[in-house]
Scaffold this active site. Sequence first.
Site, PDB file in Angstrom:
ATOM      1  CG  ASN A 409      11.438  75.233  51.351  1.00  0.00           C
ATOM      2  OD1 ASN A 409      11.270  74.076  51.003  1.00  0.00           O
ATOM      3  ND2 ASN A 409      12.138  76.184  50.653  1.00  0.00           N
ATOM      4  CG  ASP A 410      14.066  71.754  53.935  1.00  0.00           C
ATOM      5  OD1 ASP A 410      13.941  71.559  52.668  1.00  0.00           O
ATOM      6  OD2 ASP A 410      15.210  72.278  54.610  1.00  0.00           O
ATOM      7  CB  VAL A 411       8.551  71.416  58.161  1.00  0.00           C
ATOM      8  CG1 VAL A 411       9.900  71.905  58.964  1.00  0.00           C
ATOM      9  CG2 VAL A 411       8.121  72.964  57.859  1.00  0.00           C
TER      10      VAL A 411
END
Length: 483
Positions: A409-411
Amino acid sequence: MEHVTTPSWAMFAYLISGVLFILALRGLSSPATSRAGNRYGMIGMVIAVATTLVTHDIAGLPEIIGALAIGGGIGFVIARRIAMTAMPQLVAAFHSLVGLAAVLVGWAAYLNPNAFDIATGGVLFIREHYYGVVGGVIKSQSCIEMGLGIAIGAITFSGSIIAFLKLAGKMSGAPIMLPGRHVINLGTIIAILGLVGYFTMDQSLWVIGLITLLAFIIGFLLIIPIGGADMPVVVSMLNSYSGWAAAAMGFTLHNSAMIITGALVGSSGAILSYIMCKAMNRSFISVIAGGFGAAPEASGGAPKEQRPWKRGSAEDAAFLMKEAESVIIIPGYGMAVSQAQHALREMADVLKKEGVSVKYAIHPVAGRMPGHMNVLLAEANVPYDEVFELEDINSEFGQCDVAFIIGANDVVNPAAKTDKSSPIYGMPVFDVDKAKTVMFVKRSMGGVGYSGVDNDVFYMDQTMMLLADAKKMVEDIVKALAH
């Protein structure tokens, strides 16, 4: 009493073991050489242990063989039974044992310094003065080594226990923020250091007991504010702590191998933690202080913006990937939770048979420990030459037909590049927004990453959301590819 000096051949053996440990670290830096690295490490440890047993009057042969049999047997059983997806909590558990061993060795040296003095051939205490300590007063230098070794070991033990509980899902992975935690942590650390200094003057039982108790407490306090998704850095940092604890005990025991090994583990763990902090846009100092993990609290409660998005099916995904020339797969913790790595490799094998180029892109902090995704992909027999780090593959997304995101997700969140108010701003991320088509596998639209920030990739025109359990979705895609 005459002390036994370590023979020159033993020092040479310790040197050889140290070189092998360095080669082990070098080998473990790449999946392709990790097996050789493990072998170097095992050979080095056998040499170090055998040399220590031969040159030191530690215990009788039956006791030594019994201890090795029990410990080796337990380790063998665990290694055979543990699932690769449970590797992060296993690593945390092993770190706790290293810390506990340092505490026990330090206490044993304190309670019976004469025995340690004879066994190690060192000079642990001064015999000319007697202040109620059997055999004399422990040297100031030995007090500092002993106190620091016990303190670092206790911090490693209690911190690793909390990390294990969070990784194993036995306690909430959410950050637990205590009021005034920074002041409490700093005050406790200063108190420990002060007591270690005071221990050189007063070697009463209450002093070393209080050092141990405070260290156990600070280990707990340092880890509970850290969210479950920040665990890669935590595991790496605890690994560093365990190394420094071993090095400190090496000075107490006058054992060169322990000093070398501990210093290697401690420094390599600290370097890895620093690299991972940069990859997460975190402050290295805040990691040591247990101060990170506050980001979710700051942004996690914000309501998500309702925006249009496109939902796809396994059949849609199979058709698009079959027609593609290149597919880049970005795995994350969601893949580990669903244990989808074997199905993912099967999907990649089918695509390659259709003439599609398949590569895997690994972010430094994907998963719950350093190299977590690499370990899982290796378990699924994914070829090493298909796995690439962020800096080696990020430029290829502009020519990529399909970016297949599974559980990450955040990556892949472009807010890290564009939104200065975002808690992940500045963190290097994959440029999946440049791919022609993006397929995003996640359970639901409600989930967000550790930062609590919504992801613009969900709502891009070229994005297809594949909402389901990761393993089931990939298995359905494989079935659709077969038709």
